[in-house]
Motif scaffolding. Structure first.
Motif, PDB file in Angstrom:
ATOM      1  N   GLU A   1       5.963   7.378 -37.094  1.00  0.00           N
ATOM      2  CA  GLU A   1       4.604   7.476 -37.643  1.00  0.00           C
ATOM      3  C   GLU A   1       3.618   6.660 -36.809  1.00  0.00           C
ATOM      4  O   GLU A   1       2.549   7.149 -36.442  1.00  0.00           O
ATOM      5  N   ARG A   2       3.978   5.428 -36.518  1.00  0.00           N
ATOM      6  CA  ARG A   2       3.098   4.585 -35.698  1.00  0.00           C
ATOM      7  C   ARG A   2       2.991   5.121 -34.277  1.00  0.00           C
ATOM      8  O   ARG A   2       1.919   5.124 -33.683  1.00  0.00           O
ATOM      9  N   LEU A   3       4.134   5.569 -33.732  1.00  0.00           N
ATOM     10  CA  LEU A   3       4.145   6.091 -32.364  1.00  0.00           C
ATOM     11  C   LEU A   3       3.227   7.305 -32.228  1.00  0.00           C
ATOM     12  O   LEU A   3       2.392   7.356 -31.326  1.00  0.00           O
ATOM     13  N   PHE A   4       3.360   8.275 -33.113  1.00  0.00           N
ATOM     14  CA  PHE A   4       2.556   9.494 -33.022  1.00  0.00           C
ATOM     15  C   PHE A   4       1.066   9.177 -33.095  1.00  0.00           C
ATOM     16  O   PHE A   4       0.265   9.739 -32.347  1.00  0.00           O
ATOM     17  N   ALA A   5       0.690   8.281 -33.998  1.00  0.00           N
ATOM     18  CA  ALA A   5      -0.726   7.906 -34.130  1.00  0.00           C
ATOM     19  C   ALA A   5      -1.202   7.134 -32.894  1.00  0.00           C
ATOM     20  O   ALA A   5      -2.324   7.363 -32.419  1.00  0.00           O
ATOM     21  N   ALA A   6      -0.356   6.259 -32.362  1.00  0.00           N
ATOM     22  CA  ALA A   6      -0.760   5.420 -31.224  1.00  0.00           C
ATOM     23  C   ALA A   6      -0.946   6.218 -29.938  1.00  0.00           C
ATOM     24  O   ALA A   6      -1.845   5.920 -29.149  1.00  0.00           O
ATOM     25  N   ILE A   7      -0.147   7.249 -29.722  1.00  0.00           N
ATOM     26  CA  ILE A   7      -0.255   7.991 -28.455  1.00  0.00           C
ATOM     27  C   ILE A   7      -1.286   9.111 -28.509  1.00  0.00           C
ATOM     28  O   ILE A   7      -1.717   9.599 -27.470  1.00  0.00           O
TER      29      ILE A   7
ATOM     30  N   VAL B   1       3.252  15.980 -27.871  1.00  0.00           N
ATOM     31  CA  VAL B   1       4.470  15.184 -27.969  1.00  0.00           C
ATOM     32  C   VAL B   1       5.553  16.080 -28.561  1.00  0.00           C
ATOM     33  O   VAL B   1       5.266  17.003 -29.326  1.00  0.00           O
ATOM     34  N   ALA B   2       6.791  15.811 -28.167  1.00  0.00           N
ATOM     35  CA  ALA B   2       7.919  16.585 -28.707  1.00  0.00           C
ATOM     36  C   ALA B   2       9.024  15.642 -29.158  1.00  0.00           C
ATOM     37  O   ALA B   2       9.321  14.648 -28.497  1.00  0.00           O
ATOM     38  N   VAL B   3       9.604  15.955 -30.300  1.00  0.00           N
ATOM     39  CA  VAL B   3      10.793  15.257 -30.786  1.00  0.00           C
ATOM     40  C   VAL B   3      11.941  16.238 -30.613  1.00  0.00           C
ATOM     41  O   VAL B   3      11.935  17.319 -31.200  1.00  0.00           O
ATOM     42  N   VAL B   4      12.909  15.865 -29.778  1.00  0.00           N
ATOM     43  CA  VAL B   4      14.040  16.736 -29.478  1.00  0.00           C
ATOM     44  C   VAL B   4      15.309  16.079 -30.012  1.00  0.00           C
ATOM     45  O   VAL B   4      15.633  14.951 -29.636  1.00  0.00           O
ATOM     46  N   THR B   5      15.996  16.771 -30.903  1.00  0.00           N
ATOM     47  CA  THR B   5      17.274  16.272 -31.420  1.00  0.00           C
ATOM     48  C   THR B   5      18.352  17.243 -30.973  1.00  0.00           C
ATOM     49  O   THR B   5      18.231  18.452 -31.155  1.00  0.00           O
ATOM     50  N   ASN B   6      19.374  16.691 -30.369  1.00  0.00           N
ATOM     51  CA  ASN B   6      20.378  17.498 -29.674  1.00  0.00           C
ATOM     52  C   ASN B   6      21.643  17.692 -30.497  1.00  0.00           C
ATOM     53  O   ASN B   6      22.697  17.145 -30.179  1.00  0.00           O
ATOM     54  N   GLY B   7      21.563  18.448 -31.552  1.00  0.00           N
ATOM     55  CA  GLY B   7      22.742  18.825 -32.317  1.00  0.00           C
ATOM     56  C   GLY B   7      23.198  17.780 -33.317  1.00  0.00           C
ATOM     57  O   GLY B   7      22.733  16.645 -33.332  1.00  0.00           O
ATOM     58  N   LEU B   8      24.123  18.190 -34.153  1.00  0.00           N
ATOM     59  CA  LEU B   8      24.709  17.297 -35.153  1.00  0.00           C
ATOM     60  C   LEU B   8      25.553  16.232 -34.472  1.00  0.00           C
ATOM     61  O   LEU B   8      26.121  16.475 -33.406  1.00  0.00           O
ATOM     62  N   PRO B   9      25.705  15.074 -35.102  1.00  0.00           N
ATOM     63  CA  PRO B   9      26.621  14.083 -34.557  1.00  0.00           C
ATOM     64  C   PRO B   9      28.024  14.676 -34.411  1.00  0.00           C
ATOM     65  O   PRO B   9      28.445  15.522 -35.209  1.00  0.00           O
ATOM     66  N   LEU B  10      28.733  14.224 -33.404  1.00  0.00           N
ATOM     67  CA  LEU B  10      30.060  14.778 -33.108  1.00  0.00           C
ATOM     68  C   LEU B  10      31.028  14.671 -34.278  1.00  0.00           C
ATOM     69  O   LEU B  10      31.918  15.506 -34.419  1.00  0.00           O
TER      70      LEU B  10
ATOM     71  N   LEU C   1       3.564  14.069 -37.617  1.00  0.00           N
ATOM     72  CA  LEU C   1       2.713  14.612 -36.553  1.00  0.00           C
ATOM     73  C   LEU C   1       1.434  15.198 -37.131  1.00  0.00           C
ATOM     74  O   LEU C   1       0.335  14.950 -36.627  1.00  0.00           O
ATOM     75  N   ALA C   2       1.564  15.973 -38.207  1.00  0.00           N
ATOM     76  CA  ALA C   2       0.386  16.567 -38.845  1.00  0.00           C
ATOM     77  C   ALA C   2      -0.560  15.487 -39.360  1.00  0.00           C
ATOM     78  O   ALA C   2      -1.777  15.586 -39.190  1.00  0.00           O
ATOM     79  N   ALA C   3      -0.017  14.437 -39.962  1.00  0.00           N
ATOM     80  CA  ALA C   3      -0.845  13.348 -40.486  1.00  0.00           C
ATOM     81  C   ALA C   3      -1.596  12.622 -39.368  1.00  0.00           C
ATOM     82  O   ALA C   3      -2.681  12.081 -39.600  1.00  0.00           O
ATOM     83  N   ALA C   4      -1.019  12.629 -38.156  1.00  0.00           N
ATOM     84  CA  ALA C   4      -1.677  11.983 -37.013  1.00  0.00           C
ATOM     85  C   ALA C   4      -2.647  12.924 -36.311  1.00  0.00           C
ATOM     86  O   ALA C   4      -3.220  12.572 -35.278  1.00  0.00           O
ATOM     87  N   GLY C   5      -2.820  14.162 -36.829  1.00  0.00           N
ATOM     88  CA  GLY C   5      -3.810  15.075 -36.286  1.00  0.00           C
ATOM     89  C   GLY C   5      -3.304  16.088 -35.283  1.00  0.00           C
ATOM     90  O   GLY C   5      -4.100  16.716 -34.588  1.00  0.00           O
TER      91      GLY C   5
END
Length: 142
Positions: free
Chosen positions: A4-10, A20-29, A70-74
């Motif tokens: 939340e802080r990161l998205f607003a700050a950048i 900005v993109a948040v990429v999550t690479n699959g379920l934990p093994l 992300l939406a809350a940060a505009g």
């Protein structure tokens, strides 16, 4: 990450059309639906004296939270998914476990060979180690 802080700050640092993109690479093994993954989960639960429940941000609740933040940060928010299958080696599985653990959760350096041996013995009967990967991408554009 304190997203939340990161998205607003950048946001003020980005050009129009940037994002900005948040990429999550699959379920934990250890949380996948395969015999080798279930065996890995048992080893990890035994090693840490508790089941591992960390989702590494791949669960729907986390994905929704990223989009809402992300939406809350505009940002204008979009979602995407890329799916593929990958065959892993034992070293890749051990490395993947290490990369998902916090620094204070990692086995002590002198215990790492024992840790890897326990994983190897548990999952070896379940080779090949095929991982279905669902890469989830949450983007925010200015």
């Amino acid at each position: 990450m304190d997203h939340e802080r990161l998205f607003a700050a950048i946001r003020p640092m980005l050009r129009k059309g940037g994002g900005v993109a948040v990429v999550t690479n699959g379920l934990p093994l250890w949380s996948q639906e395969s015999p080798w993954s279930r065996a890995l989960d048992e080893v990890l639960a035994g090693w840490f004296d508790r089941p591992l429940t960390v989702t590494c941000g791949t669960d729907e609740i986390s994905q929704t939270r990223y989009g809402e933040s992300l939406a809350a940060a505009g940002y204008a928010v979009d979602n995407g998914v890329i799916e593929y299958r990958s065959e892993l080696t034992l070293d890749q599985i051990v490395g993947g476990v290490y990369s998902a653990l916090s620094e204070d959760s990692l086995p002590a350096h002198q215990d790492r060979a024992t840790f890897a041996d326990r994983i190897r013995m548990a999952i070896e009967p379940h080779a090949p180690y095929v991982e279905p990967v669902s890469v989830k991408i949450v983007t925010g554009r200015c």
